[in-house]
Design an enzyme around this catalytic site. Structure first.
Site, PDB file in Angstrom:
ATOM      1  N   SER A  76      29.564 -39.424 -57.716  1.00 54.86           N
ATOM      2  CA  SER A  76      28.519 -39.888 -56.798  1.00 54.86           C
ATOM      3  C   SER A  76      28.953 -41.123 -56.012  1.00 54.86           C
ATOM      4  O   SER A  76      29.697 -41.964 -56.508  1.00 54.86           O
ATOM      5  CB  SER A  76      27.254 -40.229 -57.570  1.00 54.86           C
ATOM      6  OG  SER A  76      26.810 -39.125 -58.304  1.00 54.86           O
ATOM      7  N   GLU A  89      28.461 -29.755 -66.727  1.00 58.09           N
ATOM      8  CA  GLU A  89      27.503 -30.862 -66.831  1.00 58.09           C
ATOM      9  C   GLU A  89      26.110 -30.307 -67.090  1.00 58.09           C
ATOM     10  O   GLU A  89      25.404 -30.739 -67.987  1.00 58.09           O
ATOM     11  CB  GLU A  89      27.509 -31.685 -65.539  1.00 58.09           C
ATOM     12  CG  GLU A  89      26.401 -32.736 -65.487  1.00 58.09           C
ATOM     13  CD  GLU A  89      26.568 -33.757 -64.374  1.00 58.09           C
ATOM     14  OE1 GLU A  89      27.170 -33.403 -63.336  1.00 58.09           O
ATOM     15  OE2 GLU A  89      26.105 -34.891 -64.545  1.00 58.09           O
ATOM     16  N   GLN A 128      32.990 -40.054 -64.998  1.00 56.95           N
ATOM     17  CA  GLN A 128      32.893 -39.116 -63.870  1.00 56.95           C
ATOM     18  C   GLN A 128      32.663 -39.898 -62.577  1.00 56.95           C
ATOM     19  O   GLN A 128      31.562 -40.406 -62.351  1.00 56.95           O
ATOM     20  CB  GLN A 128      31.718 -38.161 -64.137  1.00 56.95           C
ATOM     21  CG  GLN A 128      31.454 -37.145 -63.053  1.00 56.95           C
ATOM     22  CD  GLN A 128      30.081 -36.498 -63.210  1.00 56.95           C
ATOM     23  OE1 GLN A 128      29.211 -37.023 -63.907  1.00 56.95           O
ATOM     24  NE2 GLN A 128      29.872 -35.370 -62.559  1.00 56.95           N
ATOM     25  N   GLU A 155      14.359 -31.819 -57.942  1.00 55.60           N
ATOM     26  CA  GLU A 155      14.211 -31.034 -56.709  1.00 55.60           C
ATOM     27  C   GLU A 155      15.432 -30.147 -56.495  1.00 55.60           C
ATOM     28  O   GLU A 155      15.313 -28.998 -56.064  1.00 55.60           O
ATOM     29  CB  GLU A 155      14.011 -31.976 -55.508  1.00 55.60           C
ATOM     30  CG  GLU A 155      12.670 -32.721 -55.500  1.00 55.60           C
ATOM     31  CD  GLU A 155      12.581 -33.814 -56.562  1.00 55.60           C
ATOM     32  OE1 GLU A 155      13.631 -34.373 -56.942  1.00 55.60           O
ATOM     33  OE2 GLU A 155      11.458 -34.102 -57.029  1.00 55.60           O
ATOM     34  N   SER A 183      28.536 -43.700 -65.044  1.00 61.83           N
ATOM     35  CA  SER A 183      28.171 -44.033 -66.426  1.00 61.83           C
ATOM     36  C   SER A 183      29.440 -44.331 -67.216  1.00 61.83           C
ATOM     37  O   SER A 183      30.417 -43.579 -67.136  1.00 61.83           O
ATOM     38  CB  SER A 183      27.442 -42.860 -67.086  1.00 61.83           C
ATOM     39  OG  SER A 183      26.309 -42.504 -66.336  1.00 61.83           O
TER      40      SER A 183
HETATM   41  C1  LIG Z   1      21.150 -42.487 -65.322  1.00 61.46           C
HETATM   42  C2  LIG Z   1      22.108 -41.919 -64.308  1.00 61.46           C
HETATM   43  C3  LIG Z   1      23.436 -41.704 -64.664  1.00 61.46           C
HETATM   44  C4  LIG Z   1      24.331 -41.182 -63.734  1.00 61.46           C
HETATM   45  N1  LIG Z   1      25.653 -41.013 -64.092  1.00 61.46           N
HETATM   46  C5  LIG Z   1      26.546 -40.574 -63.175  1.00 61.46           C
HETATM   47  C6  LIG Z   1      27.945 -40.485 -63.470  1.00 61.46           C
HETATM   48  O1  LIG Z   1      28.380 -40.793 -64.580  1.00 61.46           O
HETATM   49  N2  LIG Z   1      28.787 -40.073 -62.523  1.00 61.46           N
HETATM   50  C7  LIG Z   1      28.372 -39.709 -61.277  1.00 61.46           C
HETATM   51  O2  LIG Z   1      29.198 -39.330 -60.460  1.00 61.46           O
HETATM   52  N3  LIG Z   1      27.046 -39.795 -60.942  1.00 61.46           N
HETATM   53  C8  LIG Z   1      26.140 -40.214 -61.863  1.00 61.46           C
HETATM   54  N4  LIG Z   1      24.792 -40.318 -61.516  1.00 61.46           N
HETATM   55  C9  LIG Z   1      24.391 -40.025 -60.142  1.00 61.46           C
HETATM   56  C10 LIG Z   1      23.506 -38.801 -59.966  1.00 61.46           C
HETATM   57  O3  LIG Z   1      24.254 -37.644 -60.038  1.00 61.46           O
HETATM   58  C11 LIG Z   1      22.785 -38.959 -58.607  1.00 61.46           C
HETATM   59  O4  LIG Z   1      21.949 -40.076 -58.694  1.00 61.46           O
HETATM   60  C12 LIG Z   1      21.959 -37.749 -58.257  1.00 61.46           C
HETATM   61  O5  LIG Z   1      22.790 -36.663 -57.979  1.00 61.46           O
HETATM   62  C13 LIG Z   1      21.018 -38.008 -57.068  1.00 61.46           C
HETATM   63  O6  LIG Z   1      21.692 -38.569 -55.991  1.00 61.46           O
HETATM   64  P1  LIG Z   1      21.118 -39.865 -55.256  1.00 61.46           P
HETATM   65  O7  LIG Z   1      20.887 -40.889 -56.274  1.00 61.46           O
HETATM   66  O8  LIG Z   1      22.042 -40.201 -54.153  1.00 61.46           O
HETATM   67  O9  LIG Z   1      19.724 -39.423 -54.672  1.00 61.46           O
HETATM   68  P2  LIG Z   1      19.477 -38.628 -53.313  1.00 61.46           P
HETATM   69  O10 LIG Z   1      20.383 -37.488 -53.249  1.00 61.46           O
HETATM   70  O11 LIG Z   1      19.470 -39.598 -52.201  1.00 61.46           O
HETATM   71  O12 LIG Z   1      18.027 -38.079 -53.546  1.00 61.46           O
HETATM   72  C14 LIG Z   1      16.847 -38.774 -53.153  1.00 61.46           C
HETATM   73  C15 LIG Z   1      15.676 -37.806 -53.231  1.00 61.46           C
HETATM   74  O13 LIG Z   1      15.859 -36.766 -52.282  1.00 61.46           O
HETATM   75  C16 LIG Z   1      15.729 -35.506 -52.900  1.00 61.46           C
HETATM   76  N5  LIG Z   1      16.568 -34.521 -52.215  1.00 61.46           N
HETATM   77  C17 LIG Z   1      17.870 -34.639 -51.834  1.00 61.46           C
HETATM   78  N6  LIG Z   1      18.281 -33.506 -51.264  1.00 61.46           N
HETATM   79  C18 LIG Z   1      17.245 -32.643 -51.265  1.00 61.46           C
HETATM   80  C19 LIG Z   1      17.062 -31.292 -50.825  1.00 61.46           C
HETATM   81  N7  LIG Z   1      18.033 -30.604 -50.244  1.00 61.46           N
HETATM   82  N8  LIG Z   1      15.852 -30.713 -51.019  1.00 61.46           N
HETATM   83  C20 LIG Z   1      14.845 -31.399 -51.609  1.00 61.46           C
HETATM   84  N9  LIG Z   1      14.963 -32.676 -52.031  1.00 61.46           N
HETATM   85  C21 LIG Z   1      16.154 -33.282 -51.868  1.00 61.46           C
HETATM   86  C22 LIG Z   1      16.169 -35.767 -54.321  1.00 61.46           C
HETATM   87  O14 LIG Z   1      15.672 -34.779 -55.197  1.00 61.46           O
HETATM   88  C23 LIG Z   1      15.572 -37.120 -54.586  1.00 61.46           C
HETATM   89  O15 LIG Z   1      14.229 -36.996 -54.925  1.00 61.46           O
HETATM   90  C24 LIG Z   1      23.884 -40.850 -62.432  1.00 61.46           C
HETATM   91  C25 LIG Z   1      22.543 -41.073 -62.087  1.00 61.46           C
HETATM   92  C26 LIG Z   1      21.651 -41.596 -63.004  1.00 61.46           C
HETATM   93  C27 LIG Z   1      20.240 -41.830 -62.585  1.00 61.46           C
END
Ligand SMILES: Cc1cc2nc3c(=O)[nH]c(=O)nc-3n(C[C@H](O)[C@H](O)[C@H](O)COP(=O)(O)OP(=O)(O)OC[C@H]3O[C@@H](n4cnc5c(N)ncnc54)[C@H](O)[C@@H]3O)c2cc1C
Lengths: 323, 404
Positions: B127, B242, B124, B372, B159
């Site tokens: 992100s 998902e 996928q 969140e 992933s």
């Molecule tokens: C183990 C793992 C596997 C993954 N696998 C995949 C994959 O296969 N494919 C893929 O596309 N993605 C994948 N991801 C990505 C995952 O979907 C994102 O990490 C996730 O959506 C969070 O985005 P970010 O890391 O940019 O954090 P951010 O969005 O930057 O979040 C940082 C913090 O801000 C908070 N926050 C953000 N917006 C708000 C809001 N509006 N209100 C309150 N709090 C908020 C969040 O909750 C978090 O605490 C994976 C992530 C992990 C950890």
């Protein structure tokens, strides 16, 4: 740096400073999750020598502990779960100690270890001082959740051992050592917890989602405010603990347990929510978040778990007339 | 909600049991295979006999089974020792439903059966560094060039990208309209020239996810799913699935594992399980675990009556992940000094189960929508509470504040 010499009296080559200074050092070590043999040697081994050592033992080890040439450590656990005099299989007779201690911090670099062993008299245990270079001592390293700190099991087979403190007074002495270590560890935990809040705050201010800094979302604000509140209460309790330690106050057991429980809870919360605040970045090897998350767990069990200290806390309120 | 099998369900269960009893792979059968080969072998065997992807239509390798039948099958499979097939979860759980909804018949016939058998593995590619929770803020760009699109940009946290054959991909085709309107959805051959995959190590030390760089990668327009500019709508199909598939999440630590540990270690001089504080904690976790289980049954009962998975599925991951984190942490506490051991040479129940979970759960609290974001979904979409003021609504994507 002389940090290891802080509370060692001048007559043994130390600085003779107070526990308030040592608390500040502990906090700073916690703040950078320092990968150093400090807690084992300073909070535990040095304190045990100061409390229970005779003149000869103090002269033998305190001067080199002060300069940092010698590292000491402390061993009481023999397996999973809580230890008690009944759980101790390690025994000494005729100055020879045999048994096995598990997950001892810095066992492979320490020059001596203070060991809790079963005793047929008194409170059921005695403490012994054993030179790690003795032919009857061997170590086996073990991997842990916190690879930045080294741990090993120690096997004693008829190792030469000197009694530290009185025969049958070891369990009581251990509890007094733990109270002292708890205050200092609480400061180290607090430093780590503060670092997590700082990291989370900095990241949240710079990270944008949905056109706004994530720090502007209440979910994040309240999370950081919760960290702050826990840290502030923990700090106040830790000050009280440091005062009680420094003055050898009667309420040290209660003050120590209070500081210990507060800091353990604060650090667990801050270290996990710091990762959470960083999102995916927080879950990577490259970011420092993981060091604090690992260290918070190590410090949460190395001198007894939250549950154990909660029990000590309530017991102390029952015993003390100050509560 | 029904707790007991109907006559038909009981018959289905008996069939499944009999098939697993006769066909669970033996150690000898799997000899010499690595984890991936075992997964593919077992998946192919199940599908060939009609026991894999059973909810899918027959033409794609399934048997049009009901959601309840899927649950029964999962329960029965959990009782045998079979190879781990998690490598298929993104392909089967997210890519396949998206293809079934949005692809043309030729593509469905070409890809979906191979997803069922495990011949193809999909990842996928959603992100990005600037688009996680705010997925629609992604910046990877696609520009039309003849019959192709030319892709430039970077994905992150992908992933399984390093072992995947295909990927589902959302990109920006128009930065000058509001952000949700400028996205388009494709599928892409992971062997395409210009794709570069760099592993990222996670805090546990393993490396299961990656950065994926796109430099002038050409994708034929025929690999587009949905219309140009409709990418957000297509991705919602993926994301709903998902949530449904990671819903049950929670890692290896369960009530049973902590209870068992509590019976084997002491507090004071008594087994920890006799301590009332331990019992109270265990009871609270039991209540959560049971609540999650029965909530998922209720969802399934609704699904089996034809409902589609709704935002209430967010509860599973939200509750399950935090619960497992606290349980793992508490189990380590019960072990006291020895709890810190994380050593493969140790008995698993002491030296890795709880510690590995402790290190894995922070990822589960973030992947597939953070705690969140899950809470926001419950508040806004289930309870209908008003959204926070949005700084990114109704303006062109190129004008949304980014902080840099
Ligand atoms: C183990 C793992 C596997 C993954 N696998 C995949 C994959 O296969 N494919 C893929 O596309 N993605 C994948 N991801 C990505 C995952 O979907 C994102 O990490 C996730 O959506 C969070 O985005 P970010 O890391 O940019 O954090 P951010 O969005 O930057 O979040 C940082 C913090 O801000 C908070 N926050 C953000 N917006 C708000 C809001 N509006 N209100 C309150 N709090 C908020 C969040 O909750 C978090 O605490 C994976 C992530 C992990 C950890």
């Amino acid at each position: 740096m002389g940090w290891t010499a802080t509370v060692i009296p001048e007559e043994f080559g130390g600085l003779g400073l107070s526990y308030l200074e040592l608390a500040v050092i502990a906090e700073e070590l916690g703040r950078c999750a320092a990968p150093v043999p400090f807690g084992s040697s300073v909070y535990l081994a040095t304190e045990a020598l100061l409390l229970g050592g005779n003149q000869e033992q103090k002269e033998a080890w305190l001067p080199t502990l002060a300069t940092g040439e010698a590292i000491g450590t402390f061993a009481y656990a023999e397996g999973g779960g809580q230890s008690s005099p009944k759980s101790l299989a390690t025994k000494a007779s005729g100055g020879k100690l045999s048994g096995r201690k598990v997950v001892v911090p810095d066992a492979e670099i320490a020059q001596f270890v203070i060991v809790a062993a079963a005793s047929d008299s008194g409170d059921g245990a005695s403490l012994y001082l054993v030179d790690m270079s003795d032919a009857g001592v061997s170590t086996e390293s073990v991997q842990t959740l916190d690879p930045s700190r080294s741990h090993a099991h120690i096997d004693f087979s008829s190792a030469s051992a000197q009694l530290l403190g009185g025969e049958g007074q070891g369990w009581g002495l251990l509890q007094r050592v733990l109270d002292r270590a708890a205050v200092l560890t609480a400061w180290e935990q607090l430093g780590g917890s503060e670092a997590c809040l700082e990291m989370a705050k900095n990241y949240a201010m710079g990270r944008y989602a949905f056109g706004r800094a994530i720090a502007s979302y209440q979910a994040i604000k309240h999370k950081l405010a919760d960290m702050y509140v826990k840290n502030t209460l923990a700090r106040s309790n830790a000050y009280y603990g440091a005062w009680a330690l420094n003055t050898d106050a009667a309420e040290l057991p209660l003050a120590a347990a209070t500081a210990r429980v507060g800091s353990t809870q604060a650090y667990y919360f801050s270290s996990k929510e710091n990762i959470q605040t960083h999102g995916g970045m927080g879950y990577t090897w490259e970011f420092d978040c993981q060091f604090y998350y690992r260290r918070s767990k190590l410090l949460a069990v190395n001198i007894g778990s939250e549950g154990l200290w909660q029990e000590r806390l309530i017991a102390a309120t029952e015993q003390s007339n100050v509560a | 909600m029904d707790f007991e099998d109907t006559k038909e369900e009981a018959a289905f269960r008996a069939d499944a049991q009999a098939w697993f009893a006769a066909n669970a792979p033996t150690a000898k059968e799997l000899e010499g295979m690595d984890g991936m080969q075992r997964a593919k072998y077992w998946q192919a065997k199940k599908v060939a006999a009609g026991w894999g992807c059973i909810r899918w239509p027959k033409e794609y390798g399934g048997r049009d089974a009901s959601a309840i039948e899927q649950v029964i099958l999962n329960q029965e499979e959990a009782k045998i020792s079979a190879p781990e097939t998690g490598v298929f979860s993104i392909g089967q759980g997210m890519a396949a439903p998206t293809l079934m909804t949005w692809a043309n018949d030729d593509d469905k016939a070409r890809f979906v059966p191979r997803l069922a058998t495990g011949e193809d593995i999909w990842c996928q590619l959603f992100s990005e560094p600037a688009g996680g929770s705010d997925l629609a803020a992604l910046r990877t760009k696609a520009v039309k060039d003849g019959d192709d699109w030319v892709i430039n940009g970077q994905k992150i946290w992908t992933s399984g990208a390093h072992y995947s054959d295909w990927g589902i991909l959302v990109v920006r085709t128009d930065p000058n309209v509001p952000k949700h309107q400028g996205l388009t959805y494709f599928y892409v051959d992971m062997k395409s020239p210009g794709i570069e995959i760099k592993p990222i190590r996670q805090i546990s030390g393993e490396s299961n996810f990656n950065e994926v760089y796109f430099t002038d990668v050409r994708i034929p327009d025929s690999q587009r799913l949905g219309a140009v500019g409709q990418g957000w709508k297509v991705s919602l199909t993926t994301l709903m699935n998902e949530r449904a598939s990671i819903g049950a999440g929670g890692g290896g630590v369960k009530f049973d594992s902590v209870k068992k540990l509590a019976a084997s270690v002491n507090i004071g001089d008594r087994p920890a399980i006799e301590d009332s504080a331990v019992r109270a904690k265990l009871a609270s976790w039991y209540v959560q675990e049971a609540g999650l289980k029965y909530t998922s049954y209720r969802t399934l009962s609704a699904l089996s009556r034809g409902a589609i998975p709704g935002p209430e599925n967010s509860i599973g991951k939200l509750v399950g992940a935090v619960k497992s984190q606290d349980m793992a942490s508490f189990a380590i506490d019960l072990l006291e000094q020895e709890g810190i051991v994380r050593d493969k040479s140790y008995d698993e129940a002491i030296g890795s189960l709880f510690q590995d979970t402790y290190m894995a759960i922070p990822g589960l609290r973030i992947a597939g929508g953070t705690d969140e974001i899950m809470a926001n979904i419950i508040a806004e979409r289930v309870l209908g509470l008003p959204q926070e003021p949005r700084a990114d609504k109704g303006i062109p994507f190129s004008e949304v504040p980014t902080g840099s």
